[in-house]
Scaffold this active site. Structure first.
Site, PDB file in Angstrom:
ATOM      1  N   ARG A 261      23.434 -59.493 -17.263  1.00 33.82           N
ATOM      2  CA  ARG A 261      23.083 -58.160 -17.763  1.00 33.82           C
ATOM      3  C   ARG A 261      23.310 -57.053 -16.729  1.00 33.82           C
ATOM      4  NH1 ARG A 261      16.534 -58.562 -18.368  1.00 33.82           N
ATOM      5  NH2 ARG A 261      16.481 -56.347 -17.917  1.00 33.82           N
TER       6      ARG A 261
ATOM      7  N   ASN B 214      17.193 -57.789 -23.859  1.00 37.31           N
ATOM      8  CA  ASN B 214      18.042 -57.706 -22.653  1.00 37.31           C
ATOM      9  C   ASN B 214      18.382 -59.109 -22.157  1.00 37.31           C
ATOM     10  OD1 ASN B 214      17.338 -55.046 -22.930  1.00 37.31           O
ATOM     11  ND2 ASN B 214      15.829 -55.070 -21.294  1.00 37.31           N
ATOM     12  N   ASP B 215      17.339 -59.924 -22.020  1.00 39.36           N
ATOM     13  CA  ASP B 215      17.601 -61.282 -21.551  1.00 39.36           C
ATOM     14  C   ASP B 215      18.145 -62.169 -22.661  1.00 39.36           C
ATOM     15  OD1 ASP B 215      17.084 -61.338 -18.774  1.00 39.36           O
ATOM     16  OD2 ASP B 215      14.950 -61.076 -19.178  1.00 39.36           O
TER      17      ASP B 215
ATOM     18  N   CYS C  26      11.105 -55.405 -27.640  1.00 38.93           N
ATOM     19  CA  CYS C  26      10.791 -54.500 -26.532  1.00 38.93           C
ATOM     20  C   CYS C  26      11.973 -54.327 -25.576  1.00 38.93           C
ATOM     21  CB  CYS C  26       9.566 -54.984 -25.768  1.00 38.93           C
ATOM     22  SG  CYS C  26       9.809 -56.572 -24.984  1.00 38.93           S
TER      23      CYS C  26
ATOM     24  N   ARG D  54       5.419 -53.673 -17.872  1.00 35.03           N
ATOM     25  CA  ARG D  54       6.118 -54.563 -16.937  1.00 35.03           C
ATOM     26  C   ARG D  54       5.360 -54.569 -15.610  1.00 35.03           C
ATOM     27  NH1 ARG D  54      10.933 -52.164 -19.303  1.00 35.03           N
ATOM     28  NH2 ARG D  54      12.422 -53.764 -19.936  1.00 35.03           N
TER      29      ARG D  54
ATOM     30  N   GLU E 233      13.075 -64.442 -25.246  1.00 34.71           N
ATOM     31  CA  GLU E 233      14.207 -63.890 -24.489  1.00 34.71           C
ATOM     32  C   GLU E 233      15.121 -64.978 -23.954  1.00 34.71           C
ATOM     33  OE1 GLU E 233      12.790 -61.468 -21.227  1.00 34.71           O
ATOM     34  OE2 GLU E 233      11.314 -62.940 -20.601  1.00 34.71           O
TER      35      GLU E 233
ATOM     36  N   ARG F  96       2.444 -57.638 -19.832  1.00 30.83           N
ATOM     37  CA  ARG F  96       3.249 -58.830 -19.549  1.00 30.83           C
ATOM     38  C   ARG F  96       2.938 -59.315 -18.143  1.00 30.83           C
ATOM     39  NH1 ARG F  96       9.622 -58.451 -19.779  1.00 30.83           N
ATOM     40  NH2 ARG F  96       9.380 -57.531 -17.716  1.00 30.83           N
TER      41      ARG F  96
ATOM     42  N   HIS G   4      17.840 -53.299 -13.610  1.00 35.22           N
ATOM     43  CA  HIS G   4      16.540 -52.708 -13.308  1.00 35.22           C
ATOM     44  C   HIS G   4      16.595 -51.335 -12.667  1.00 35.22           C
ATOM     45  CE1 HIS G   4      15.284 -56.519 -14.850  1.00 35.22           C
ATOM     46  NE2 HIS G   4      14.238 -55.835 -15.237  1.00 35.22           N
TER      47      HIS G   4
HETATM   48  C1  PEP Z   1      14.071 -58.049 -21.965  1.00 33.88           C
HETATM   49  O1  PEP Z   1      14.539 -59.014 -21.345  1.00 33.88           O
HETATM   50  O2  PEP Z   1      14.597 -57.580 -22.985  1.00 33.88           O
HETATM   51  C2  PEP Z   1      12.860 -57.370 -21.492  1.00 33.88           C
HETATM   52  C3  PEP Z   1      12.262 -56.456 -22.229  1.00 33.88           C
HETATM   53  O3  PEP Z   1      12.408 -57.685 -20.263  1.00 33.88           O
HETATM   54  P1  PEP Z   1      13.080 -57.175 -18.891  1.00 33.88           P
HETATM   55  O4  PEP Z   1      14.074 -56.119 -19.225  1.00 33.88           O
HETATM   56  O5  PEP Z   1      11.959 -56.685 -18.058  1.00 33.88           O
HETATM   57  O6  PEP Z   1      13.695 -58.435 -18.374  1.00 33.88           O
HETATM   58 MG    MG Z   2      13.379 -59.995 -19.803  1.00 37.77          MG
END
Ligand code: PEP
Ligand code: MG
Length: 589
Positions: A468, A457-458, A505, A300, A434, A336, A193
């Site tokens: 991650r 990402n998740d 996304c 987000r 995810e 979201r 993040h």
């Molecule tokens: C993801 O997990 O790909 C996502 C877009 O959400 P975040 O990165 O906020 O967990």
């Molecule tokens: Mg995510």
């Protein structure tokens, strides 16, 4: 002597500046005995440090008040009251009277307090551990005369390249964003993040440098290149010139890309692809809206909460959402619901978990706290009177979570109706895909939702069991792993069969090579960081879906992420005779 640190490219841009090293960690303290006639002097030194710490905390408090209001500033009152605590003062003085130097005396008391806080039966006390650590660091660094231990010292206007171990929420709130030209951290990966936030704030950043804070001394001249993930310390003149030329070229490329960014995005074989922007902070909305994005594919909302102790109320949330919706005048906005938890936690009030990424977070937390969740839902339903709003749920693993949310949406709408407040009550509801659970059961979920958004990402993190945010695992975080590719392929098939829209996304959508792979897998909607919108439009307009599918078939058969990457790279570069705009850093996986 020139030294180059290589890390992970987190947020593009080239910055020339001065290293500001921030060690926000409890320093080591040597045991030091003082003579009887030094005791009074040590006590005076201790009180001076307490006073200096008060001045600094008050400065941060005022800044927080200006930025986030009085409630948020109040989190620093806890630290101020610790600095005035009689037991703390007397405890330290009594050690000093036993001939222990002030810094060790204070360290001993704070270490005892930390142990007691951590073991305390009351969660409220355990949650103050972060404040205690901040006080511990601040006073000790003053007593030890350490220059690089306080975020309030980052000099303004000097082009500071902030180098720190990790940018935690507690540290982030204390920083003055105007003082920071670039960020470099030991920890972190492209999908952690810090990286996401830096991109959304448009601050160039390199993460995952591993040991930069131990190898640098502070105040070095440096060039940070966020596109390639490099930090050059004490650059030679020739090196600086080369970077200046690159910075100029990047600015020209950006201007050229921006010029091409408006209008539809259609592949060379006539397939239309929608490019949305990810918006993390309401303040980003205007820039995102002028990037050429056709709407917001992911807002987000948890960034409204991070670094605060209280949740924003309905009115504040309504204004934040409306701001984004208004900026995009009528284009779709996917909001979201709070994805709090994991490494995205507000200050205090939340349980410390052994395994936060598998813990009480996101939709789980929201469904367990329906009154809190309904505040957000009411704010979204109200904001929806401004435009085309859709609701997206994070970390879904079952259809029951969707159904429970629908009940709460209906309740939220009824509450607004009762209050006579303008709102819309029939908003499209979608889920983040995810988790492997959601991906594998996408066919079932399709029956209960209007759209899917693949959070790569998740999805990569949970499928490959690779954290991650862990810099030591960065090379194992491979979105082109066959398991991930097959899951995405199956989700796209399930969405087509179930008649629901699907987009991506996560960061995969922003990486040219990965986006090319996604086109080959049938994805026709990408949501990317605002700064990447022009680049992705240019990419899509230069490739054909036919070639992307062919590349994907080869990539799936290749069986390993490295071979899949080679198959994709070869074909993507062949499609672009001039690959100049596909900067090296962006192509690296
Ligand atoms: C993801 O997990 O790909 C996502 C877009 O959400 P975040 O990165 O906020 O967990
Ligand atoms: Mg995510």
């Amino acid at each position: 002597m020139l030294s180059a640190f290589r890390g992970v490219p987190a947020s593009p841009g080239i910055v020339f500046g001065t290293v500001y090293l921030l060690r926000w960690e409890v320093p080591d303290v040597r045991h030091r005995i003082v003579a009887d006639d030094e005791i009074d002097g040590e006590i005076a030194r201790f009180h001076e440090a307490l006073e200096a710490a008060r001045v600094r905390v008050n400065r941060v408090r005022r800044r927080a008040e200006r930025r986030a209001g009085p409630e948020e500033a109040a989190i620093f009152d806890v630290q101020l009251s610790m600095l005035d605590d009689v037991e703390l003062v007397q405890g330290t003085e009594s050690y000093i009277h036993r001939n222990i130097a002030a810094e060790k005396a204070f360290d001993l008391v704070m270490s005892e307090w930390r142990k007691n806080f951590a073991r305390h039966s009351l969660p409220m006390v355990r949650e103050r551990l972060g404040d205690l650590t901040d006080v511990h660091i601040r006073v000790l660094s003053l007593l030890l005369g350490l220059p690089d231990h306080d975020p309030v010292d980052v000099p303004q206007g000097a082009g500071a390249i902030l180098v720190t171990h990790d940018l935690t929420p507690s540290l982030t709130v204390q920083l003055d964003p105007r003082a920071i030209a670039a960020i470099a951290t030991d920890a972190g990966t492209r999908t952690s993040h810090v990286a996401i936030l830096a991109r959304s704030l448009g601050i160039p950043a390199v993460v995952g440098l591993k040991d930069a804070t131990t190898r640098l001394r502070g105040r070095e001249r440096a060039v940070l290149d966020g596109s390639t993930g490099t930090l050059i310390v004490d650059p030679s003149e020739a090196e600086e010139d080369a970077y200046r030329r690159r910075a100029t070229q990047e600015a020209l490329d950006d201007a050229e890309l921006l010029r091409l960014s408006h209008g539809d995005t259609i592949t060379t074989d006539g397939v239309r692809v929608t490019i949305y922007a990810n918006v993390d902070l309401p303040e980003e909305a205007d820039i995102a809206a002028t990037s050429g994005a056709e709407g917001v594919g992911l807002m987000r909302t948890e960034f409204l909460v991070l670094g605060r102790t209280t949740m924003p109320d309905e009115e504040e949330q309504y204004r934040a959402y409306a701001r984004v919706i208004d900026a995009f005048s009528g284009q779709p906005i996917i909001i979201r619901t709070f994805d709090i938890g994991g490494d995205k936690l507000p200050t205090g009030g939340y349980p410390v978990e052994a395994n936060p990424f598998l813990g009480w977070r996101a939709i789980r937390m929201c469904l367990d706290e329906p009154e809190l969740f309904k505040i957000q839902l009411r704010a979204i339903l109200r904001a929806a009177t401004h435009g085309d709003v859709r609701i997206l749920l994070p970390l879904v693993v079952s259809v029951e979570e969707v159904r429970a949310t629908r009940v709460l949406v209906a309740e939220a709408a009824a509450e607004l109706a009762e209050r006579g407040v303008a709102h819309r009550d029939q908003l499209p509801l979608g889920v983040m895909i995810e988790t492997p659970a959601a991906a594998i059961t996408a066919d079932t979920l399709a029956g209960d939702v209007e759209f899917f958004s693949i959070g790569s990402n998740d999805l990569v993190q949970y499928t490959l069991a690779v954290d991650r945010g862990n810099v030591n695992l960065a090379e194992r975080f491979t979105p082109l792993h066959p398991a991930v590719l097959r899951l995405i392929r199956d989700v796209v098939r399930a969405s087509e069969a179930g008649g629901v829209q699907v987009g991506v996304c996560g960061e995969m959508a922003s990486e040219p090579l990965h986006a090319f792979a996604l086109l080959g897998l049938g994805v026709r909607q990408l949501s990317v960081a605002p700064r990447s919108v022009p680049l992705m439009k240019r990419l899509v307009r230069g490739v054909s879906v036919g070639i992307a599918q062919e590349a994907m078939t080869a990539a799936l058969e290749a069986g390993s992420p490295q071979r899949a990457e080679a198959e994709l790279r070869r074909r993507l570069l062949a499609a672009f005779g001039d690959a100049a705009f596909l900067r090296d850093g962006l192509l690296a996986t």
